[in-house]
Design an enzyme around this catalytic site. Structure first.
Site, PDB file in Angstrom:
ATOM      1  N   ASP A  31       9.373  25.548  85.246  1.00 20.11           N
ATOM      2  CA  ASP A  31       9.754  25.600  83.834  1.00 20.11           C
ATOM      3  C   ASP A  31      10.512  24.324  83.504  1.00 20.11           C
ATOM      4  O   ASP A  31      11.177  23.746  84.384  1.00 20.11           O
ATOM      5  CB  ASP A  31      10.637  26.822  83.561  1.00 20.11           C
ATOM      6  N   ASN A  73       1.020  29.692  82.373  1.00 18.81           N
ATOM      7  CA  ASN A  73       1.436  30.449  81.206  1.00 18.81           C
ATOM      8  C   ASN A  73       2.219  29.636  80.173  1.00 18.81           C
ATOM      9  O   ASN A  73       2.275  30.016  79.006  1.00 18.81           O
ATOM     10  CB  ASN A  73       2.284  31.638  81.684  1.00 18.81           C
ATOM     11  N   TYR A 103      -2.904  25.126  67.384  1.00 21.08           N
ATOM     12  CA  TYR A 103      -2.709  26.204  68.362  1.00 21.08           C
ATOM     13  C   TYR A 103      -4.051  26.827  68.743  1.00 21.08           C
ATOM     14  O   TYR A 103      -4.343  27.023  69.933  1.00 21.08           O
ATOM     15  CB  TYR A 103      -1.773  27.253  67.788  1.00 21.08           C
ATOM     16  N   LYS A 150      -5.846  26.904  72.445  1.00 21.08           N
ATOM     17  CA  LYS A 150      -6.127  28.152  73.147  1.00 21.08           C
ATOM     18  C   LYS A 150      -7.624  28.416  73.317  1.00 21.08           C
ATOM     19  O   LYS A 150      -8.047  28.981  74.327  1.00 21.08           O
ATOM     20  CB  LYS A 150      -5.442  29.317  72.422  1.00 21.08           C
ATOM     21  N   THR A 173       8.518  38.152  72.247  1.00 17.40           N
ATOM     22  CA  THR A 173       9.089  37.062  73.031  1.00 17.40           C
ATOM     23  C   THR A 173       9.908  36.154  72.121  1.00 17.40           C
ATOM     24  O   THR A 173       9.894  36.305  70.893  1.00 17.40           O
ATOM     25  CB  THR A 173       7.982  36.222  73.690  1.00 17.40           C
TER      26      THR A 173
END
Length: 259
Positions: A42, A95, A162, A166, A197
């Site tokens: 991360d 992810n 986006y 994706k 989230t």
């Protein structure tokens, strides 16, 4: 037997990007509960270390590595540290990702476009490039899951960059699955719907009106929980799905069912 009692990943090593929060953290913890050792990647050292601490409290092993997942040298270094610590790589969950402000495609700046494509799509290419090399070297195969989205197969107004990123993740997951099926490396994409989230909090503004607006898109009547998305990842990485590769699994509470 409940899922938390299973030990499907004993002696397995999993590499998780975006492990510091949200779906990444929930998935890393789920892997740890089922016996895996974790390499956590991360860009946020603080949140990544917090995930590692939680894993160690469970009694599993984890190393936290600061990593810009779109930078090849960072990814190679993180994977090398994982090999030094655990000696193998069995599973990868790519992810990490970002969102952008809602705006029409012609209003999106080149800088915004490049940033989203870099973090969401280039990172998955970079990670798979080096993960697959390690899995081929090990000779025992492996499982890779890449986080796409419902925006990885359906157009959403105001989300051009986006969606492009994706859709790309879904596509390269399928390509890699075909290229490495005979090497026992399975590659699948995961397409979550609206999930509770920090990213979704930014999108809704964390206001009652904003939350109600997105929840209204879900036939199930609520957002998904990160732990529910994690359960799908673990399935795709387990021996329960040995005949599943090149698939884009939708976990979206029915959001895209009417399309």
């Amino acid at each position: 037997m409940v899922a938390t009692q299973l030990k499907r990943f004993t002696e397995k090593v999993a590499f998780v990007t975006g492990a510091g929060s949200g779906i990444g953290r929930a998935t890393a913890l789920a892997f740890a509960r089922e016996g895996a050792s974790l390499v956590l990647a991360d860009i946020s050292e603080e949140s990544n270390n917090a995930t590692a601490k939680e894993i160690e409290e469970i009694g599993a092993r984890a190393i936290a590595v600061r990593c810009d997942v779109a930078d090849g040298e960072d990814v190679k270094s993180a994977l090398a540290k994982g090999m030094e610590s655990f000696g193998r790589l069995d599973i990868a969950f790519n992810n990490a990702g970002i969102e952008h402000q809602v705006k029409k495609l012609n209003e999106t700046s080149e800088e915004e476009w490049d940033r989203v494509i870099r973090v969401n799509l280039r990172s998955v290419y970079i990670c798979m490039k080096y993960q697959i090399d390690l899995m081929l070297r090990n000779g025992t195969g492996g499982a890779i899951v890449n986080t796409s989205s419902t925006a990885g197969f359906m157009a959403i107004q105001g989300q051009g960059a986006y969606c492009a990123s994706k859709f790309g993740v879904t596509a390269i997951s399928k390509v890699a699955a075909l290229e490495h099926a005979k090497s026992n490396i399975r590659v699948n994409a995961l397409c979550p719907g609206i999930t509770d989230t920090a990213m979704m909090s930014r999108i809704t503004g964390d206001t009652p009106h904003g939350i109600a607006r997105v929840v209204a898109q879900e036939p199930i009547g609520r957002m998904g929980r990160p732990e529910e998305i994690a359960a799908a990842v673990l399935f795709l990485c387990s021996d329960d799905s040995l005949f599943t590769t090149g698939h884009a699994m939708v976990v979206d509470g029915g959001q895209s069912t009417g399309i």
